[in-house]
Design an enzyme around this catalytic site. Structure first.
Site, short mmCIF file in Angstrom:
data_model
loop_
_atom_site.label_atom_id
_atom_site.label_comp_id
_atom_site.label_asym_id
_atom_site.label_seq_id
_atom_site.Cartn_x
_atom_site.Cartn_y
_atom_site.Cartn_z
N HIS A 210 99.92 2.85 -64.33
CA HIS A 210 98.64 2.60 -64.99
C HIS A 210 98.13 1.19 -64.74
O HIS A 210 98.89 0.23 -64.65
CB HIS A 210 98.77 2.84 -66.50
CG HIS A 210 99.81 1.97 -67.15
ND1 HIS A 210 99.54 0.72 -67.66
CD2 HIS A 210 101.13 2.18 -67.35
CE1 HIS A 210 100.63 0.20 -68.16
NE2 HIS A 210 101.62 1.05 -67.98
N ASP A 211 96.84 1.08 -64.58
CA ASP A 211 96.12 -0.20 -64.51
C ASP A 211 96.47 -1.04 -63.28
O ASP A 211 96.19 -2.24 -63.26
CB ASP A 211 96.37 -1.04 -65.78
CG ASP A 211 96.07 -0.26 -67.05
OD1 ASP A 211 94.91 0.12 -67.24
OD2 ASP A 211 97.01 0.00 -67.83
N GLY A 228 103.18 -1.06 -64.29
CA GLY A 228 101.81 -1.21 -64.76
C GLY A 228 101.21 -2.58 -64.49
O GLY A 228 101.92 -3.59 -64.46
#
Length: 364
Positions: A210-211, A228
């Site tokens: 994520h991200d 992340g």
């Protein structure tokens, strides 16, 4: 006796020539630019089969010529999905109600597209690929992307801070090849998004969490695992089985050796390797392959030695050595050297993790 019996049976067995014709690949597409309506698309699921002893029936050819799209009868395509021109959907595929497929996309058997997902023109989903998820937010893929066998792209992140109901996003650019069993997750919060640029080769069994923010023209070898919020700039190259700690930055034109654990930033143009990755000099081969001149490479080597390999490491601090290179009349004029210095300074900015450890040894 047995041989004679087999000979008689072979003579009695009818010879049937079967020619399999599939409008998915076998016929030219219509030159019409208008996208057919969904009800018209479903008419292709009732195409007649060719006789075993004849060529493909004229009915199949006529239908394929009139309708540039093909949807296999076993595919589950929601009537509200928006399908572009020249799209092929193979057996046992699923296309959700909020999906948009661009022109010329091809879905191989058993691939699925879910949720609010937009896929650009001429993308290819190999068998078992999954794109999108039934979550708030959006997954967007650009044009000419390949999603490999059983790759999972644009699904829920593996972050306990994610709150159900929050929007999450994934944006992927153009001309990326994402190979088999790779997983790429959406962002963990609505204020951020996972981003992948253009022309990246992401080999088998990689993970992008994520991200993350991935630039352009990168090569991730098999089992490259990014936690992340990792930032990877452009033209980087990772060897196999590496792990990158969350919030780390991988600078442009850098190389990460196989089996490395990267827990701090990798500066631009450098090479790191090790169970806890350490700087091992410049990525000289990568610089040559990407068109850096002999003068630029020579200047980078000189700057690297002055910063990381001083004659007496106790006489000056790391900051003083960087400043000395910046103020050098010749090195200070080389754009690549200035870019490397800026990369080093950025790594020590607020909330950054600093750079990978380095040893005082001669040679670069």
């Amino acid at each position: 006796m047995a041989a004679a019996t087999n000979s008689i049976l072979l003579k009695l067995k009818p010879k049937i020539k079967i020619k399999i014709c599939n409008p998915l690949f076998g016929y030219p597409r219509s030159s019409s630019s208008a996208s057919p309506s969904i009800p018209h698309l479903f008419s292709t699921t009732t195409l007649p089969y060719a006789d075993a002893d004849s060529d493909c029936s004229s009915e199949i050819k006529a239908t394929a010529d009139a309708n540039p799209n093909f949807i296999h009868p076993s595919a589950d395509v929601h009537p509200n999905a928006i399908i572009g021109h020249g799209v092929s959907v193979g057996p046992f595929c699923t296309i959700g109600s909020s999906v948009k497929l661009g022109n010329g996309c091809r879905l191989y058997p058993g691939s699925h597209v879910f949720g609010n997902t937009e896929i650009g023109d001429h993308c290819l989903l190999m068998p078992g690929a999954v794109v999108g998820d039934h979550l708030p937010g959006r997954t967007v893929l650009g044009c000419n992307n390949v999603i490999g066998h059983h790759a999972v792209v644009g699904v829920k992140c593996q972050d306990l801070k994610y709150k159900p109901g929050d929007e999450c996003f994934l944006h992927i650019g153009d001309n990326n090849e994402i190979r088999e069993h790779t997983s790429i997750h959406r962002s963990s919060k609505s204020s951020d998004k996972t981003v992948i640029g253009d022309k990246n080769l992401i080999m088998g069994s990689c993970h992008i969490a994520h991200d993350c923010n991935i630039g352009n023209n990168n090569i991730f070898a098999n089992n490259t695992l990014l936690a992340g919020h990792v930032v990877v700039e452009d033209y980087t190259h990772t060897a196999g089985a590496i792990v990158v700690h969350q919030f780390c930055h991988i600078g442009s034109f850098s190389f990460v050796g196989g089996g490395s654990v990267v827990s701090q930033d990798v500066p631009k143009y450098t090479m790191v390797v090790g169970e806890r990755a350490e700087l091992r000099g410049l990525n000289l081969e990568g610089l040559r392959r990407n068109g850096f001149t002999a003068t630029e490479i020579k200047s980078l080597r000189t700057a690297y030695r002055k910063i990381f390999m001083p004659v007496d490491s106790n006489s000056t601090s790391f900051e003083e050595r960087i400043t000395k290179v910046e103020e050098d009349k010749e090195l200070g004029k080389i754009t690549a050297v200035c870019s490397m210095i800026q990369s080093l300074r950025d790594s020590f900015a607020q909330n950054r993790r600093g750079i990978c450890k380095f040893r005082y040894f001669s040679g670069s």
